[in-house]
Every structure is written in structure tokens, then in C-alpha cells.
Write a protein that holds these residues in place. Structure first.
Motif, PDB file in Angstrom:
ATOM      1  N   UNK A 108      22.590  42.758  32.534  1.00 37.70           N
ATOM      2  CA  UNK A 108      22.275  44.120  32.984  1.00 37.70           C
ATOM      3  C   UNK A 108      23.099  44.464  34.223  1.00 37.70           C
ATOM      4  N   UNK A 109      23.180  43.524  35.160  1.00 40.59           N
ATOM      5  CA  UNK A 109      23.955  43.776  36.377  1.00 40.59           C
ATOM      6  C   UNK A 109      25.449  43.918  36.064  1.00 40.59           C
ATOM      7  N   UNK A 110      25.960  43.074  35.178  1.00 39.85           N
ATOM      8  CA  UNK A 110      27.376  43.152  34.803  1.00 39.85           C
ATOM      9  C   UNK A 110      27.672  44.459  34.078  1.00 39.85           C
ATOM     10  N   UNK A 111      26.767  44.873  33.219  1.00 39.57           N
ATOM     11  CA  UNK A 111      26.942  46.126  32.485  1.00 39.57           C
ATOM     12  C   UNK A 111      26.953  47.319  33.435  1.00 39.57           C
ATOM     13  N   UNK A 112      26.052  47.316  34.424  1.00 45.82           N
ATOM     14  CA  UNK A 112      26.017  48.395  35.415  1.00 45.82           C
ATOM     15  C   UNK A 112      27.320  48.435  36.205  1.00 45.82           C
ATOM     16  N   UNK A 113      27.844  47.273  36.544  1.00 43.71           N
ATOM     17  CA  UNK A 113      29.106  47.209  37.285  1.00 43.71           C
ATOM     18  C   UNK A 113      30.248  47.761  36.434  1.00 43.71           C
ATOM     19  N   UNK A 114      30.253  47.442  35.149  1.00 48.57           N
ATOM     20  CA  UNK A 114      31.305  47.926  34.253  1.00 48.57           C
ATOM     21  C   UNK A 114      31.254  49.443  34.110  1.00 48.57           C
ATOM     22  N   UNK A 117      32.859  50.616  37.549  1.00 48.12           N
ATOM     23  CA  UNK A 117      34.229  50.224  37.873  1.00 48.12           C
ATOM     24  C   UNK A 117      35.014  49.993  36.584  1.00 48.12           C
ATOM     25  N   UNK A 118      36.060  50.772  36.413  1.00 55.36           N
ATOM     26  CA  UNK A 118      36.816  50.719  35.157  1.00 55.36           C
ATOM     27  C   UNK A 118      37.581  49.415  34.975  1.00 55.36           C
ATOM     28  N   UNK A 119      37.750  48.640  36.026  1.00 49.62           N
ATOM     29  CA  UNK A 119      38.492  47.385  35.888  1.00 49.62           C
ATOM     30  C   UNK A 119      37.583  46.203  35.546  1.00 49.62           C
ATOM     31  N   UNK A 120      36.329  46.503  35.202  1.00 49.19           N
ATOM     32  CA  UNK A 120      35.397  45.447  34.764  1.00 49.19           C
ATOM     33  C   UNK A 120      35.017  45.685  33.309  1.00 49.19           C
ATOM     34  N   UNK A 121      34.989  44.625  32.507  1.00 49.31           N
ATOM     35  CA  UNK A 121      34.634  44.798  31.096  1.00 49.31           C
ATOM     36  C   UNK A 121      33.130  44.994  30.910  1.00 49.31           C
ATOM     37  N   UNK A 122      32.770  45.828  29.938  1.00 51.28           N
ATOM     38  CA  UNK A 122      31.348  46.030  29.639  1.00 51.28           C
ATOM     39  C   UNK A 122      30.802  44.790  28.943  1.00 51.28           C
ATOM     40  N   UNK A 123      29.511  44.563  29.132  1.00 55.83           N
ATOM     41  CA  UNK A 123      28.852  43.379  28.581  1.00 55.83           C
ATOM     42  C   UNK A 123      27.636  43.829  27.786  1.00 55.83           C
ATOM     43  N   UNK A 175      32.497  54.364  49.061  1.00 53.71           N
ATOM     44  CA  UNK A 175      32.613  53.130  49.842  1.00 53.71           C
ATOM     45  C   UNK A 175      34.073  52.790  50.030  1.00 53.71           C
ATOM     46  N   UNK A 176      34.402  52.203  51.171  1.00 49.92           N
ATOM     47  CA  UNK A 176      35.781  51.743  51.331  1.00 49.92           C
ATOM     48  C   UNK A 176      36.090  50.647  50.321  1.00 49.92           C
ATOM     49  N   UNK A 177      37.312  50.592  49.911  1.00 54.23           N
ATOM     50  CA  UNK A 177      37.708  49.554  48.963  1.00 54.23           C
ATOM     51  C   UNK A 177      38.795  48.716  49.600  1.00 54.23           C
ATOM     52  N   UNK A 178      38.956  47.540  49.081  1.00 56.88           N
ATOM     53  CA  UNK A 178      40.008  46.671  49.579  1.00 56.88           C
ATOM     54  C   UNK A 178      40.846  46.230  48.388  1.00 56.88           C
ATOM     55  N   UNK A 179      42.110  46.178  48.599  1.00 54.41           N
ATOM     56  CA  UNK A 179      42.995  45.727  47.544  1.00 54.41           C
ATOM     57  C   UNK A 179      43.060  44.217  47.586  1.00 54.41           C
ATOM     58  N   UNK A 180      42.784  43.588  46.478  1.00 58.03           N
ATOM     59  CA  UNK A 180      42.833  42.131  46.398  1.00 58.03           C
ATOM     60  C   UNK A 180      44.237  41.722  45.996  1.00 58.03           C
ATOM     61  N   UNK A 181      44.852  40.941  46.819  1.00 55.47           N
ATOM     62  CA  UNK A 181      46.236  40.549  46.576  1.00 55.47           C
ATOM     63  C   UNK A 181      46.308  39.197  45.892  1.00 55.47           C
ATOM     64  N   UNK A 182      46.275  39.240  44.596  1.00 55.90           N
ATOM     65  CA  UNK A 182      46.501  38.041  43.789  1.00 55.90           C
ATOM     66  C   UNK A 182      47.877  38.199  43.160  1.00 55.90           C
ATOM     67  N   UNK A 183      48.581  37.132  43.002  1.00 55.38           N
ATOM     68  CA  UNK A 183      49.919  37.229  42.402  1.00 55.38           C
ATOM     69  C   UNK A 183      49.870  37.941  41.054  1.00 55.38           C
ATOM     70  N   UNK A 184      50.739  38.943  40.902  1.00 57.93           N
ATOM     71  CA  UNK A 184      50.849  39.641  39.632  1.00 57.93           C
ATOM     72  C   UNK A 184      49.758  40.660  39.384  1.00 57.93           C
ATOM     73  N   UNK A 185      48.900  40.928  40.345  1.00 56.92           N
ATOM     74  CA  UNK A 185      47.802  41.859  40.126  1.00 56.92           C
ATOM     75  C   UNK A 185      47.513  42.591  41.431  1.00 56.92           C
ATOM     76  N   UNK A 186      48.389  43.496  41.809  1.00 57.07           N
ATOM     77  CA  UNK A 186      48.290  44.112  43.131  1.00 57.07           C
ATOM     78  C   UNK A 186      47.523  45.434  43.136  1.00 57.07           C
ATOM     79  N   UNK A 187      46.962  45.863  42.020  1.00 58.80           N
ATOM     80  CA  UNK A 187      46.303  47.173  42.014  1.00 58.80           C
ATOM     81  C   UNK A 187      44.793  47.104  41.873  1.00 58.80           C
ATOM     82  N   UNK A 188      44.228  45.949  41.797  1.00 60.56           N
ATOM     83  CA  UNK A 188      42.780  45.836  41.606  1.00 60.56           C
ATOM     84  C   UNK A 188      42.025  46.198  42.879  1.00 60.56           C
ATOM     85  N   UNK A 189      40.961  46.918  42.724  1.00 64.73           N
ATOM     86  CA  UNK A 189      40.139  47.307  43.872  1.00 64.73           C
ATOM     87  C   UNK A 189      38.684  46.976  43.588  1.00 64.73           C
ATOM     88  N   UNK A 190      37.985  46.603  44.622  1.00 64.36           N
ATOM     89  CA  UNK A 190      36.568  46.278  44.506  1.00 64.36           C
ATOM     90  C   UNK A 190      35.895  46.728  45.795  1.00 64.36           C
TER      91      UNK A 190
END
Length: 194
Positions: A108-114, A117-123, A175-190
Motif C-alpha cells: 500500500x505504501x509503495x503503491x501510494x508512492x508510485x 512520483x512518476x519515477x517509482x513503479x506501481x505495485x 517539498x524541496x527535492x534533491x538530485x541523487x547523483x548515481x553514475x548514469x542516472x543524474x535526473x532522478x529526484x526524491x
């Protein structure tokens, strides 16, 4: 430790405030003005409270009287629902293949997050820790810089709960967001505001 006159007045004022507030809902409790002085008006209100709530009547605020006044006040004014503590223990880990009531809560929590946030898969909420659930957990772990295991330990659980609570209590301002800097994935926000 010395109990100062100032501290005593503050505690008396607090009990008077509770009694004053309770009297607005219960006409059997006389109104008392919170002034910090334990006067006849305060003693009468305490006696009426003790009588109404079937507490030994002394006119003094002992532990039972204090606890009852606070509980009644909270019942009228706080109305906070009881929280459900569903995570079994600090060492517990939710793993793929498990089938438990706890999995429904996670899904339920994962589904609500999806939905938020469009970058999370629905469950789908099935109660089974299936591939879709594992993939969503891995995605959350990846975005939150947690170890990507697909298993839900206390750290992943706490992050998912905080994310869910954020979604449920979302402020009018984004809410403010922060860009997570992982190699090859520079556009993800949470969100970081929880």
C-alpha cells in the motif's frame, strides 16, 4: 532538585488550563481561570472533576487525578488516532517469497508512492512479496542511496514509512527535492522534506 515557586505556578496553570478546557465540554466541571494560583475556584473544579470521574475526592491533584485530567483533556482536544506498530522487530527483514499481512502494508505504501512520483513503479496489493514488490523496493533503495537488496530491513522500512507519511501529510507548498547523483542516472529526484 528544588521545585521552584515559578515551576509550581506553571504546573497549577497547566492543570487549570486543562480543567478550563474540559469545562467547555462538561458543564459539571466549573470553569476555572488559569492564573497559576491554587485557589478555592481551582479546588472546587478539582473536586467536581474527581466526583464526576469517580476519583477519591480530596480537592488535591494527586497522580491519579492528574493522569485522568490529562487523559480526558486529550480525549476532547487531541483526538490523535492510535498508531499501529506493524514492523515485528529491528532485526526482521522482509524478503521475496514471503506472504504475510505486513506485505499488504508495504505494498500500500509503495503503491501510494508510485502514484505520487512518476519515477517509482506501481505495485499491485496482493499480500505476496513478488517480483513487482521487489523491483519497487530496489528502486526506492536505489533512489534513497540505501543498499539495493530488494529486501526490506529496518532502514528501508523507515524510509518507505517516512515517504508514505510525507505523501499523506503533503504541504501546500511543494517539498524541496534533491538530485541523487548515481553514475548514469543524474535526473532522478526524491523528496527530502521528511
Amino acid at each position: 532538585m528544588i521545585y521552584t515557586e515559578s515551576e509550581q505556578k506553571e504546573h497549577i496553570r497547566e492543570i487549570q488550563y486543562y480543567l478550563y478546557s474540559i469545562s467547555s465540554f462538561n458543564s459539571m466541571i466549573p470553569e476555572v481561570i488559569p492564573d497559576g494560583f491554587y485557589n478555592q475556584q481551582t479546588q472546587d473544579a478539582v473536586l467536581a472533576f474527581q466526583k464526576y470521574y469517580n476519583i477519591p475526592q480530596s480537592g488535591e491533584v494527586d497522580k491519579l487525578t492528574w493522569d485522568t485530567i490529562v487523559a480526558v483533556y486529550k480525549g476532547y482536544f487531541i483526538n490523535t488516532p492510535e498508531m499501529v506498530d506493524v514492523y515485528p522487530s529491528v532485526d526482521f527483514v522482509i524478503r521475496p517469497g514471503q506472504d504475510r499481512h505486513l506485505i499488504y502494508t508495504l505494498q500500500v505504501m509503495l503503491s501510494a508512492a508510485a502514484q505520487q512520483f512518476s519515477n517509482l513503479p506501481d505495485v499491485p496489493v496482493t499480500g505476496e512479496y513478488d517480483k513487482a514488490t521487489s523491483d519497487a523496493v530496489k528502486r526506492i533503495q536505489y533512489l534513497s542511496l540505501l543498499p539495493v537488496t530488494g529486501e526490506v530491513d529496518k532502514f528501508t522500512w523507515n524510509f518507505v514509512v517516512k515517504l508514505f507519511n510525507y505523501i499523506q501529510q503533503k504541504k501546500a507548498v511543494a517539498a524541496p527535492v534533491v538530485q541523487r547523483n548515481r553514475p548514469g542516472d543524474s535526473t532522478e529526484r526524491i523528496p527530502t522534506a521528511f
